[in-house]
Write a protein that holds these residues in place. Structure first.
Motif, mmCIF file in Angstrom:
data_model
loop_
_atom_site.group_PDB
_atom_site.id
_atom_site.type_symbol
_atom_site.label_atom_id
_atom_site.label_comp_id
_atom_site.label_asym_id
_atom_site.label_seq_id
_atom_site.Cartn_x
_atom_site.Cartn_y
_atom_site.Cartn_z
ATOM 1 N N VAL A 40 32.195 44.157 50.310
ATOM 2 C CA VAL A 40 31.288 43.741 51.377
ATOM 3 C C VAL A 40 30.021 44.583 51.301
ATOM 4 N N GLN A 44 26.495 44.366 55.936
ATOM 5 C CA GLN A 44 27.396 43.382 56.539
ATOM 6 C C GLN A 44 28.697 44.013 57.040
ATOM 7 N N LEU A 45 28.833 45.324 56.838
ATOM 8 C CA LEU A 45 30.025 46.005 57.325
ATOM 9 C C LEU A 45 30.019 46.062 58.844
ATOM 10 N N TYR A 51 39.220 47.383 56.651
ATOM 11 C CA TYR A 51 38.870 47.002 55.285
ATOM 12 C C TYR A 51 39.914 47.556 54.323
ATOM 13 N N SER A 120 36.654 45.992 50.818
ATOM 14 C CA SER A 120 36.849 44.540 50.792
ATOM 15 C C SER A 120 37.524 44.104 52.082
ATOM 16 N N ASP A 121 37.180 42.901 52.544
ATOM 17 C CA ASP A 121 37.824 42.418 53.771
ATOM 18 C C ASP A 121 39.142 41.712 53.489
#
Length: 494
Positions: A40, A44-45, A51, A120-121
Motif C-alpha cells: 500500500v 493511502q495507509l 496490515y 499489504s492489506d
C-alpha cells in the motif's frame, strides 16, 4: 566435448555457443521479498488499520531512524501490525504496533517502526512446501523429509540423510567462549547463492565470476594424503591465514537472519574440495590440521559436502523450513539383525536399504555469486540445452548417491565430541552412565517427528546451546512434528 552420464545415456553433444541464462531473480533490499505482493502506498495507509508484512527479514526498529543501532529484530512474511502513525514525508518509516509475529515478541520495544514499502492489506497465501529439513546438531546429521499431509499426525518420509559439520564450541571470542556454536531453532530458506562468500571475503569464494579456472585448488583426493591435499585450500587474505572456498558450491541463506531473534546469519552451505572428493572434505574440516588455521565451522553455519549441497539446491525451493535441534535419535520401527548378521530393514524403507538414489550433476560457472544461480542438475542442463564448454564454463561432472535410508545415530562417548560420531557434539552430558541427562525427548529419524522433545536448557548446559529463530519452535514443537508412542533408540555406549 562429451559428457558421460551413465551407460544408458551415452554421449551428449554439447553446443559450443555461449549460453544466455535467465537466472531466477531474488529481490534484495532492506528486506528479501519472496513473492510479488502489492504494498500500500504511504499516502493511502490508514491509521488504526491492520496490515500484513509483505517480506521476510524486514528490519524492525525501536526509533524513527534507519541507523543500524536501533534494529530490534526482523519481521517475517504475513506478520500482523497496526498502523500507529504514517509520520511525515521526510522518513521512509512508519510507526506500528506489533500484533502477531512468527519471529519477534510483540513487546520487544515500547515504540516500533518499519519501512513503509512492505505493508499489504492482504496476507500472502503461502504454499505448503513439499519438503522440510531437520538438522540435528548433536549428531551432525542433515535429513530431508517429504511432508505427509494424508491425515493429521501422519509420519513423514525420509528422502535424504547426510553428514554435516556444525560450528565448533572448542573455539570462541574473548567475550563469548561459545561464539561459534550453531544455534537451534526454526528458520526458512530465503535464497540460494552460487559460490557465495561473506561480505568481507573472510573466506574467498570457491569460484569468482571471471576467474581463471586453473587457479582453483585441485581436488583433495588427488594427493598421497588428505592432509597434503587440504593444504592447497589454505590461503592468505588481508595478511591472515584462511580457507579458500569454505562456503563451497552453494549456500542457503536463512530467514530470520538477525542475531537478536534470528539464526545469527548461520547459513547452510558447502565446503572446500570438489565433488570427486566426496566426504573427504567433511572429514578434513573436523580434523586438527584445518582447525589450526581457521574455524571451518563458519561461525556456526552448517557445512555439507559439495555434492550434497548441490542436490539440496536443486531439491529445496525458497521458503523450505529448516529445523535445527539437539536431540537423541530413535526409530519407530526396530531394525533387526539376525545371528548371521543378516539385516531385516525397516519396513517403510526396505526398498531404499543399501539402494541409494543416483543424482547426476554438471557443475558450471554460470550464475556465480548470483542469488538463484544455475543449479548443477544434469537433466535440467541437458533439457535446456545450456552450453557446456571445456576450459570456459565447465567445472566438473559426476554423480551423487543419495542415502534415503534412516539410521539413528547412537550416543557413543568412546568417540571424541568433534569426530562426528559421538551423538553429543557439544558434550551437554558427562558421558557417565549414572549421571542425569540434559537431552529432552527423542527425534524419530524414520518419521521426521519428535517424542517429548524440548531444546536442552541453556542454563543447565552452561550456555552450550542457544535457541532463536521463528517463535513456533523455541519452547514448543509444531503439531506436524509431534509424535507419541513406542520407539527404539540405539543403546548408549559409555
Amino acid at each position: 566435448m562429451n559428457i558421460i552420464l551413465g551407460k544408458s545415456r551415452g554421449k551428449l553433444a554439447i553446443s559450443l555457443l555461449v549460453a544466455t541464462l535467465t537466472l531466477n531473480a531474488f529481490a534484495v533490499s532492506q528486506a528479501s521479498a519472496q513473492v510479488q505482493i502489492t504494498a500500500v502506498e504511504k499516502n493511502q495507509l490508514v491509521v488504526g488499520k491492520t496490515y500484513y508484512i509483505a517480506a521476510d527479514n524486514l528490519n524492525l526498529r525501536s526509533s524513527n531512524s534507519t541507523s543500524a543501532g536501533n534494529v530490534v529484530g526482523q519481521l517475517s512474511m504475513n506478520d500482523e501490525v497496526v498502523l500507529v502513525s504514517s509520520l511525515d514525508g521526510s522518513t521512509p518509516l512508519v510507526q506500528i504496533k506489533l500484533i502477531k509475529s512468527k519471529s519477534v515478541p510483540t513487546n520487544i520495544a515500547p515504540a516500533l517502526f518499519v519501512s513503509k514499502d512492505y505493508l499489504s492489506d492482504k496476507p500472502y497465501a503461502a504454499p505448503i512446501m513439499k519438503y522440510f529439513v531437520v538438522q540435528n546438531v548433536a549428531t551432525e546429521k542433515t535429513r530431508v523429509y517429504e511432508r505427509c499431509t494424508t491425515y493429521p499426525g501422519c509420519p513423514h518420509k525420509l528422502v535424504m540423510e547426510t553428514d554435516m559439520v556444525v560450528g565448533r564450541n572448542e573455539e570462541g571470542t574473548k567475550s563469548d567462549r561459545y561464539a561459534y556454536m550453531t544455534w537451534l531453532g526454526h528458520s526458512r530458506i530465503a535464497s540460494w547463492v552460487k559460490f557465495y562468500s561473506d561480505g568481507m571475503q573472510t573466506y574467498p569464494s570457491w569460484y569468482t565470476a571471471g576467474q581463471d579456472l586453473k587457479t582453483i585448488p585441485k581436488p583433495i583426493s588427488n594427493n598421497s594424503s588428505r592432509v597434503i591435499g587440504s593444504r592447497k585450500w589454505l590461503t592468505e587474505k588481508n595478511g591472515k591465514d584462511t580457507v579458500y572456498g569454505a562456503f563451497g558450491w552453494y549456500a542457503a541463506k536463512l530467514s530470520p537472519a538477525d542475531d537478536i531473534n534470528g539464526v545469527n546469519s548461520q547459513w547452510m552451505h558447502g565446503t572446500i574440495g570438489w565433488g570427486v572428493d566426496g566426504s573427504d572434505a567433511i572429514d578434513i574440516t573436523r580434523g586438527f590440521f584445518m582447525n589450526m588455521f581457521s574455524n571451518p565451522g563458519s561461525h556456526g553455519c552448517t557445512r555439507l559436502e559439495n555434492r550434497a549441497i548441490a542436490y539440496l539446491r536443486e531439491t529445496l525451493p525458497v521458503g523450505t523450513d529448516i529445523y535445527r535441534v539437539y536431540a537423541r535419535e530413535s526409530t519407530r520401527e526396530r531394525q533387526v539383525i539376525l545371528s548371521d548378521d543378516t539385516v531385516l530393514p525397516l519396513t517403510r524403507y526396505k526398498d531404499t536399504y543399501n539402494n541409494p538414489k543416483r543424482w547426476d550433476y554438471i557443475l558450471l560457472t554460470d550464475g556465480a555469486q548470483k542469488s538463484g544461480g544455475l543449479s548443477a542438475d544434469a537433466t535440467n542442463i541437458i533439457n535446456k540445452s545450456i552450453p557446456v564448454i571445456q576450459g570456459q564454463n565447465f567445472l566438473e561432472q559426476g554423480n551423487y548417491m543419495v542415502d534415503q535410508y534412516p539410521t539413528a545415530a547412537p550416543l557413543n562417548y568412546k568417540n571424541s565430541a568433534s569426530s562426528g560420531k559421538s551423538g553429543d557434539r557439544y558434550r551437554i552430558d558427562s558421558g557417565k552412565s549414572k549421571e542425569p541427562t540434559n537431552f529432552r525427548g527423542y527425534f524419530l529419524v524414520d518419521e521426521g517427528r519428535f517424542i517429548d522433545y524440548q531444546h536442552p536448557d541453556a542454563r543447565a548446559v552452561k550456555g552450550k546451546v542457544k535457541v532463536s529463530g521463528l517463535l513456533d519452535f523455541r519452547t514448543t514443537v509444531p503439531e506436524h512434528l509431534k509424535a507419541t508412542g513406542y520407539h527404539y533408540p540405539p543403546n548408549i555406549i559409555y
